[in-house]
Scaffold this motif. Structure first.
Motif, short mmCIF file in Angstrom:
data_model
loop_
_atom_site.label_atom_id
_atom_site.label_comp_id
_atom_site.label_asym_id
_atom_site.label_seq_id
_atom_site.Cartn_x
_atom_site.Cartn_y
_atom_site.Cartn_z
N ILE A 51 -38.73 -1.48 -11.99
CA ILE A 51 -38.56 -2.87 -11.84
C ILE A 51 -38.17 -3.06 -10.42
N ASN A 52 -37.33 -1.98 -9.61
CA ASN A 52 -36.83 -2.28 -8.20
C ASN A 52 -38.24 -2.56 -7.47
N LEU A 53 -39.36 -2.11 -7.67
CA LEU A 53 -40.44 -2.03 -6.99
C LEU A 53 -41.33 -3.48 -7.38
N ALA A 54 -41.19 -3.83 -8.61
CA ALA A 54 -41.78 -4.98 -9.14
C ALA A 54 -41.42 -6.20 -8.53
N MET A 55 -39.92 -6.18 -8.11
CA MET A 55 -39.31 -7.21 -7.46
C MET A 55 -39.88 -7.50 -6.11
N TYR A 78 -20.09 -7.33 -8.04
CA TYR A 78 -20.62 -6.50 -7.36
C TYR A 78 -22.19 -6.30 -7.75
N SER A 79 -22.90 -7.22 -8.48
CA SER A 79 -24.22 -7.21 -8.77
C SER A 79 -24.99 -7.09 -7.51
N GLU A 80 -26.07 -6.29 -7.55
CA GLU A 80 -26.85 -5.98 -6.34
C GLU A 80 -28.43 -5.68 -6.53
N LYS A 81 -28.60 -5.13 -7.74
CA LYS A 81 -30.31 -4.68 -7.84
C LYS A 81 -30.71 -5.69 -8.82
N LYS A 82 -31.62 -6.51 -8.49
CA LYS A 82 -32.35 -7.59 -9.58
C LYS A 82 -33.22 -6.94 -10.47
N GLY A 83 -33.10 -7.39 -11.58
CA GLY A 83 -34.16 -6.87 -12.45
C GLY A 83 -33.55 -6.95 -13.93
N ALA A 84 -32.20 -7.23 -14.25
CA ALA A 84 -31.88 -7.28 -15.68
C ALA A 84 -32.10 -8.61 -16.14
#
Length: 419
Positions: A109-113, A209-215
């Motif tokens: 997911i992190n890479l898909a962003m 504290y949300s940071e890593k997009k994907g949820a």
């Protein structure tokens, strides 16, 4: 009603799970008790503290007074993406595409962003009967000041795979998927809120504290924390760590089968850094996850260490994997040390895995010694998880919440559960 018998063998004891009935994990939840909107101040929510059978009622900003001394709080820093997308066909029919998991060119997911030009996702498709195999749906929109045309077509009709492609009409600069989706989609609120997304939800349905997009759903136990509460925790000596579990829409999926273990558990992607492992290994006190997602991630990490110890480096924790062991199992420190050694030996800074772990009564917790969590839907996997942690007292906790006029579900009040 179905009665399920399942044998667990592990180092602690041999425990027979009998008579697990879905109807034993229900309660009456009137619609008016579901919080449709958040409080103006996040940390003013009610907090029910359960500690070894004793219950105290307070407010969330006072949570530092009730945490076990020397606790490490583990937060999920995933960030909700605007995963609900609408296209309109020339006929006027509206097609809704709900992004679930990336398929190609990467499933991470992190890479898909960070992908540009095109991406294939597994989706839920609303009004699918109107979305034909050869249809190409299109929208034109502004993305960071650029005019962009977006196309959607079915890549795999049976598996609901949708290919999204986009072209920058303004210049040759690449448009990343993470920027595209911010302009294209809307934040998907839980279905039980039964209302349209409002502009305020783009802030209130994210943790501070949300940071890593994907949820596609928020780790809602964390919605109560403010910068002030986090600072107060630090000043009180409570350590904090942040991992990533990208929450999927399956978290809202009700159990529809009489045999609970036949329930198809949702798959969620988890990301751990080498620093996470070092922090967990160095900490000797209680580990308290903030939310069921953090708990699922931590317990899954332990079981990955078990798999690694057996020479299996596939970081996928199947839903019943924890219940299949007759051998002596490692301690949490031994399991985490195995993973850290694996990462160091292979020069891995960040580890991405998948988990569908199913935690229900009879589960032996390996890492977590409590939880900060909201109040969950009746007959849900999350209620089963709470019952696994505090046993039959889950009924007392929920009854207290009802009697004390607590607000339920995602935008509702909080609890600190310490068995």
């Amino acid at each position: 009603m179905y009665r399920y018998k399942y044998l667990i063998n592990n180092t602690m004891n041999e425990h027979s799970i009998t008579d697990i009935k879905l109807s034993d994990y229900t309660y009456e939840l009137p619609d008016e008790r579901i919080a449709k909107f958040p409080l103006t101040e996040r940390d003013q929510s009610k907090l029910q503290v359960y500690h070894q059978g004793e219950i105290t009622h307070t407010q969330f900003y006072q949570i530092t007074d009730y945490l076990p001394q020397g606790s490490l709080l583990v937060f999920n820093n995933t960030k909700v993406i605007p995963a609900r997308i609408h296209f309109q066909k020339p006929t006027g029919a509206t097609i809704q595409i709900f992004l679930l998991h990336p398929i190609a060119p990467t499933a991470v997911i992190n890479l898909a962003m960070e992908v540009s030009e095109s991406s294939i996702w597994e989706c839920m498709i609303g009004n699918k009967k109107r979305f034909k195999k050869n249809d190409i749906l299109q929208r034109t929109l502004q993305v960071n000041g650029n005019e962009v045309v977006v196309s959607a077509k079915l890549a795999n009709e049976e598996q609901n795979h949708v290919e999204l492609s986009w072209q920058n009409l303004s210049n040759d600069a690449p448009i990343l998927f993470v920027d595209l989706i911010q302009s294209l989609g809307e934040i998907p609120l839980p279905p039980y809120l039964n209302r349209e997304t409002e502009s305020s939800d783009y802030e209130t349905y994210q943790t501070v504290y949300s940071e890593k997009k994907g949820a596609v759903a928020a780790p809602t136990a964390g919605l109560h924390f403010t910068e002030q509460v986090l600072q107060k925790l630090q000043q009180a000596g409570f350590k904090q760590d942040f991992l990533t579990l990208h929450v999927g829409a399956g978290t809202f999926q009700p159990i529809k089968v009489e045999n609970i273990v036949e329930h198809r558990m949702h798959n969620e992607q988890i990301v751990f850094s080498r620093k996470n492992l070092q922090t967990l290994l160095q900490h000797e006190g209680p580990i308290i996850p903030v939310g069921t997602t953090s708990m699922r991630a931590l317990e899954s990490l332990y079981w990955f260490g078990v798999k690694l110890g057996k020479g299996d480096s596939d970081f996928l924790i199947e839903k019943l994997y924890p219940y299949h062991h007759t051998e002596t199992l490692p301690s949490r420190q031994e399991s985490f040390a195995t993973i850290l050694n694996f990462m160091e030996s292979n020069d891995i800074e960040e580890l991405t895995g998948e988990t569908e772990i199913f935690i229900f009564p009879g589960y032996q917790f390996k890492v977590c010694r409590g939880i900060v969590t909201n109040y969950h839907q009746p007959e849900s996997t999350l209620v089963l998880l709470i019952a696994a942690l505090i046993g039959e007292d889950w009924r007392k906790v929920y009854q207290e919440a009802m009697e004390k006029d607590y607000r339920f579900l995602s935008y509702g009040d909080s609890s600190l559960l310490l068995p």
